[in-house]
Motif scaffolding. Structure first.
Motif, short mmCIF file in Angstrom:
data_model
loop_
_atom_site.label_atom_id
_atom_site.label_comp_id
_atom_site.label_asym_id
_atom_site.label_seq_id
_atom_site.Cartn_x
_atom_site.Cartn_y
_atom_site.Cartn_z
N LEU A 163 -38.88 57.92 -81.93
CA LEU A 163 -37.46 57.59 -81.95
C LEU A 163 -36.66 58.78 -82.45
N SER A 195 -36.20 48.94 -85.25
CA SER A 195 -37.29 48.02 -84.95
C SER A 195 -37.95 47.59 -86.25
N LEU A 234 -36.49 49.56 -76.43
CA LEU A 234 -35.73 50.60 -77.14
C LEU A 234 -34.68 51.16 -76.19
#
Ligand SMILES: Cc1cc2nc3c(=O)[nH]c(=O)nc-3n(C[C@H](O)[C@H](O)[C@H](O)COP(=O)(O)OP(=O)(O)OC[C@H]3O[C@@H](n4cnc5c(N)ncnc54)[C@H](O)[C@@H]3O)c2cc1C
Length: 561
Positions: free
Chosen positions: A321, A223, A256
């Motif tokens: 993440l 990202s 995501l």
């Protein structure tokens, strides 16, 4: 080779003439339009074309003909031209008595056309759609990548699956074939390090990781935002719908996704109950379109990026993440769906990707040509998979643990399975073992009634036995029931318990026990496991997130930091 043929048949010579004229005006550059007003003459013409190796793209036949019923003609003509799409021509009749209803359900026709067709544009739009589907089944003219690998390797299968999910045209060559060996030798590549992916410009990747593959086909794996309005976790139908609505309504949105977009639906060969697609749509096509739409509205799509955790930092929600980065969001929509339940047979688990597949056949279907295939499961997805596979496989056995199908499968699928000679249903049967060194070559089935075990030859096993919700990454503060996320009124309110709902106001619909975190789709407790329901959930979650953002202290609207 000459242009592929569009073939029209109707007892009424005027209809054939008009249809040929209308189709020729639009499609004659790429197709030859032929027609007959006698079924016998039609089969003779099609037989000649088959003998000369001339391709036929569409077989259009009137339902009511004097020499033989249209469906019989389509079946016989399809034997001559198996790759042609079958179109049933019918009088306009939108009652359940219409022959189209049964023909489509039993898989005797791929599409229908009503006569008289009102506007030429309507005819062109419909026929263009049929032809696009036909063209997809033909070999593509241009291959972006050349993949060399071993079919029995998990890495090779994952690579092919990813390329298919991204709609990337590619050619596959088996590493142990003569051309494969020569190619590896010419390029100076080590045959022990497979798969190899060669781009059309010669750029070569050896044993590429999923992230490298995603990057190579233009996807993003990181990202470029560390803060956003809404973080959507999971890019199945629910996550994609949330992304479309959030981004289109001006919220800065990051999606995501652990693998690539599509979720379970992306592996479904044909979704027939999604509103607006009377002839059905492949789950891959549907979710690919939604993904592109979300991206066009400005959503940041991040693939190959599993989320490992979620926490709260004041009013912000932070998604962690797996690569160590964090993304801070004002609201989070969890749409992580479910994962297929495992059979729990170690030898079969070791063969996943090498003859054993979880979920419906997508990329594997065509490889099943002439094979002995087994499907385990009793739900609609197992039924759909069996029917889809039966189009290619020599034989499909549906293995069902229970003693009946109506308990778990829709009536239309049971009827379709009953009408498909290439499918056998074995009730009260379990798969208890698998055989084969590098790839599956047999199964042991156990009859629950007699207790007798039997070893049967098997080329492939598709396991569709339901799944487990993907919630193990969530903090304890998110209340679960049987692994599914509780939302709205289902949340247990108990001030004495730390993980209970913390605010004075009632949770919003689809809001989890952590305010500002919403759940959508299959992962939600008591959700309806359907694509359309997941899409509904995703869009509703955005509506509710707006409400949350507007009401929370210090929250005034999109991107007002
Ligand atoms: C073979 C098959 C056929 C089907 N046929 C039909 C049909 O004909 N009609 C119908 O209505 N329904 C059908 N369904 C059901 C339908 O596909 C599901 O109900 C729907 O896909 C649910 O959507 P979802 O977005 O909630 O979850 P999913 O589709 O499961 O998507 C969840 C996504 O989240 C991702 N994810 C999971 N964990 C993480 C994580 N930690 N980090 C990041 N990403 C994560 C997954 O990779 C996945 O892409 C079928 C299902 C299957 C399997």
């Amino acid at each position: 080779m000459s242009r592929p043929v569009l073939f029209a048949l109707d007892d009424d010579a005027d209809v054939v003439r008009t249809l040929r004229g209308d189709l020729s005006r639009r499609f004659r550059r790429d197709f030859r339009v032929l027609g007959e007003s006698s079924a016998i003459a039609g089969l003779a013409t099609l037989g000649q074309l088959a003998g000369q190796g001339e391709p036929v793209a569409l077989l259009i036949a009137d339902h009511q003909m004097s020499e033989m019923p249209g469906l019989e003609f389509l079946a016989r003509a399809h034997e001559l031209h198996p790759s042609a799409k079958r179109v049933l021509l019918v009088e306009r009749d939108y009652s359940v008595r219409s022959p189209v209803v049964q023909a489509m359900t039993l898989g005797q026709a791929d599409y229908h056309l009503s006569k008289p067709w009102m506007l030429e544009q309507d005819l062109y739009l419909a026929v263009s759609g049929f032809l696009a589907e036909w063209a997809k089944d033909q070999d593509a003219g241009f291959d972006l990548f050349h993949v060399i690998g071993r079919l029995q390797d998990r890495g090779t299968n994952e690579l092919r699956e990813l390329l298919i999910r991204f709609s990337v045209p590619f050619r596959f060559t088996a590493a142990d074939s003569q051309p494969g060996r020569r190619l590896l030798q010419d390029k100076g590549l080590d045959p022990a390090r497979l798969p190899v992916m060669i781009r059309h410009d010669g750029h070569t990747m050896v044993e590429p990781t999923p992230a490298q593959i995603v990057e190579a086909v233009g996807g993003t794996t990181h990202s470029d935002l560390s803060q956003c309005d809404v973080a959507v976790v999971g890019a199945g139908p629910a996550g994609l719908a949330a992304a479309v609505y959030a981004a289109s309504e001006g919220l800065q949105t990051v999606v995501l996704e652990e693998t690539v977009s599509g979720g379970q639906a992306g592996s479904s060969p044909m979704i027939r109950n999604y509103p607006g697609f009377a002839h059905g749509i492949s789950g891959h096509d549907l979710t690919r379109r939604a993904c592109e739409q979300a991206w066009m509205f400005g959503a940041h799509m991040v693939f190959s990026q599993p989320i490992a955790g979620l926490s709260c930092r004041g009013p912000d929600r932070v998604v962690h993440l797996a690569d160590g980065h964090d993304i801070t969001a004002r609201a989070v929509i969890v749409a992580t769906g479910i994962a297929w339940r495992s059979l729990g047979v170690p030898r079969l688990e070791a063969l996943v990707g090498s003859g054993v597949f979880y979920g419906a056949a997508g990329s594997e279907t065509r490889a099943m040509e002439g094979r002995e295939v087994f499907v385990v499961g009793a739900g609609n997805s197992a039924g759909q998979a069996a029917l889809h596979l039966a189009r290619h496989a020599r034989h499909v056995t549906l293995v069902v643990r229970g003693d009946n199908l109506p308990h778990s499968m829709s009536d239309y699928l049971i009827k379709e399975i009953g009408a498909t000679p290439a499918i056998t249903v074995r009730l009260e049967t379990e798969v208890i073992d698998g055989h084969g060194g590098e790839r599956l070559d047999g199964l042991t089935l156990r009859d629950k009634r007699s207790g007798r075990a039997e070893r049967v030859p098997a080329d492939a096993l598709f396991v569709l036995i339901g799944g487990e919700p993907r919630t193990d990454w969530l903090p304890k503060a998110v209340q679960l029931e049987g692994g599914y996320i509780l939302t709205g009124r289902d949340i247990v309110r108990d001030a004495s318990h730390p993980s209970r709902w913390p605010l004075d106001r009632a949770p919003l619909p689809l809001e989890t026990s952590v305010p500002g975190v919403f759940a959508a789709g299959d992962v939600r407790y008591r959700s309806i496991k359907r694509v359309a329901s997941a899409v509904g959930d995703g869009s509703t979650a955005v509506r509710v997130a707006h409400e949350y953002l507007a009401a929370e202290p210090g929250r005034a609207g999109p991107a007002n930091r």
